[in-house]
Design an enzyme around this catalytic site. Structure first.
Site, short mmCIF file in Angstrom:
data_model
loop_
_atom_site.label_atom_id
_atom_site.label_comp_id
_atom_site.label_asym_id
_atom_site.label_seq_id
_atom_site.Cartn_x
_atom_site.Cartn_y
_atom_site.Cartn_z
N CYS A 27 0.85 -1.19 0.00
CA CYS A 27 0.00 0.00 0.00
C CYS A 27 0.88 1.24 0.00
O CYS A 27 1.71 1.40 0.88
CB CYS A 27 -0.91 0.00 1.22
SG CYS A 27 -1.94 1.47 1.36
N PHE A 64 -6.65 -4.97 -19.35
CA PHE A 64 -7.35 -6.18 -19.81
C PHE A 64 -6.55 -6.93 -20.87
O PHE A 64 -7.09 -7.36 -21.89
CB PHE A 64 -8.75 -5.84 -20.33
CG PHE A 64 -9.69 -5.36 -19.27
CD1 PHE A 64 -10.14 -6.22 -18.28
CD2 PHE A 64 -10.12 -4.04 -19.25
CE1 PHE A 64 -11.01 -5.78 -17.29
CE2 PHE A 64 -10.99 -3.59 -18.27
CZ PHE A 64 -11.43 -4.47 -17.29
N CYS A 65 -5.25 -7.05 -20.61
CA CYS A 65 -4.37 -7.75 -21.55
C CYS A 65 -4.59 -9.26 -21.40
O CYS A 65 -4.12 -9.88 -20.44
CB CYS A 65 -2.91 -7.39 -21.29
SG CYS A 65 -2.52 -5.67 -21.64
N LYS A 66 -5.30 -9.82 -22.31
CA LYS A 66 -5.61 -11.24 -22.35
C LYS A 66 -5.27 -11.76 -23.74
O LYS A 66 -5.10 -10.97 -24.68
CB LYS A 66 -7.10 -11.49 -22.07
CG LYS A 66 -7.67 -10.77 -20.85
CD LYS A 66 -7.26 -11.42 -19.56
CE LYS A 66 -7.97 -10.73 -18.37
NZ LYS A 66 -7.56 -11.31 -17.08
N PRO A 67 -5.17 -13.08 -23.91
CA PRO A 67 -4.93 -13.60 -25.26
C PRO A 67 -5.95 -13.07 -26.27
O PRO A 67 -7.15 -13.25 -26.11
CB PRO A 67 -5.03 -15.11 -25.07
CG PRO A 67 -4.60 -15.34 -23.66
CD PRO A 67 -5.14 -14.15 -22.90
N LYS A 88 -6.82 -9.99 -26.72
CA LYS A 88 -7.58 -8.83 -26.27
C LYS A 88 -6.67 -7.80 -25.62
O LYS A 88 -5.62 -8.14 -25.07
CB LYS A 88 -8.67 -9.24 -25.28
CG LYS A 88 -9.72 -10.19 -25.84
CD LYS A 88 -10.74 -10.54 -24.77
CE LYS A 88 -11.80 -11.49 -25.31
NZ LYS A 88 -12.80 -11.85 -24.28
#
Length: 276
Positions: A122, A259-262, A264
């Site tokens: 934090c 939202f780094c996805k395969p 996308k």
């Protein structure tokens, strides 16, 4: 350059940052099973003998953490302003990072020093006023590019730096990706900000210049702020970005992708660095 000591030596082959405990599982309450869990310990950063902050972190890659935290918090501008780092383990499970700064940098730190105790990664805990939270950041230059066609390849490599995560499912990761999408290195930690600090320290020590940061977590304002202060132009996050992260990224000219996805990706700011 650094004099790194440790009061804790692990046997060959043991993964740092994990321990074991007995657990019970659903439908098998009468059976005890041994399971791996991630270690989380208090780590104090002590500059020239004066305690500055205590963070909860995984007890590994602590030299990188000392360098990266010092850079991303603006305590130093170059790793060469650190004269030595001693890693000292205490009997109660805590660890001190005893960092010796140059005289000029320590004088600057004393002017703005505050004591704070952070929860897991934090960064806002202990700030004396709102103006302490947002540090001035010069707009970043436009010297980097990254092809989104390489993103899937980059994502497939990130778990390779999560030895503790593979055993426990309990760590975040931050990695440095070159323009070809190859993971050059990275670090893990139970705290996402600490994982990033460790990776930024690794980047400084190895001298990586061309590429982007990839993190397994969301992109908070502090992740953006730390990256920008260290000169990172492109930040790729597996999860979402917060509104404040987007605002700061836009203001300091950082390319922020979430939202780094395969297959996308969601581009929040400064898409001009990206090649599709």
């Amino acid at each position: 350059m650094y004099n790194v000591k440790s009061g804790k030596l692990l046997p060959f082959g043991v993964i740092e940052g994990v321990t074991r405990t007995n657990v019970q599982q659903k439908h098998h309450f009468d059976t005890l099973k041994v399971d791996w869990i991630a270690e989380e310990v208090p780590v104090a950063l002590v500059y020239n003998g004066i305690s500055h902050v205590v963070m909860m972190a995984s007890p590994k890659d602590l030299e990188y953490f000392a360098i990266g935290f010092s850079l991303s918090e603006g305590i130093i501008e170059s790793q060469h302003e650190i004269r030595s780092i001693d890693i000292v383990a205490h009997c109660r499970g805590g660890i001190e990072l005893q960092i010796e700064l140059s005289s000029r940098r320590f004088a600057g730190l004393k002017e703005r020093r505050r004591n704070l105790a952070g929860r897991t990664g934090c960064g806002i805990c202990g700030a004396e006023q709102l103006s302490d939270i947002f540090r001035p950041i010069s707009p970043l230059p436009f010297t980097q590019t990254f092809s989104l066609n390489q993103l899937d390849y980059a994502l497939s490599q990130l778990t390779s730096v999560q030895d503790v995560g593979a055993l426990t499912g309990c760590t975040h990761a931050a990695g440095w990706i070159n323009p070809e999408g190859k993971l050059l290195g990275g670090c893990e930690d139970v705290g996402r900000h600490v994982a990033l600090d460790k990776m930024l320290g690794m980047k400084a020590k190895t001298g990586w210049q061309q590429g982007a940061v990839l993190v397994s977590s969301r992109a908070s304002y502090e992740m953006v702020q730390k990256s920008a202060i260290c000169g990172v132009e492109i930040l790729l996050a597996v999860s979402a970005a917060t509104s404040l992260a987007v605002e700061i990224a836009d203001r300091c000219h950082l390319t922020l992708v979430g939202f780094c996805k395969p297959g996308k990706a969601t581009i929040y700011t400064h898409a001009e660095r990206l090649i599709s």
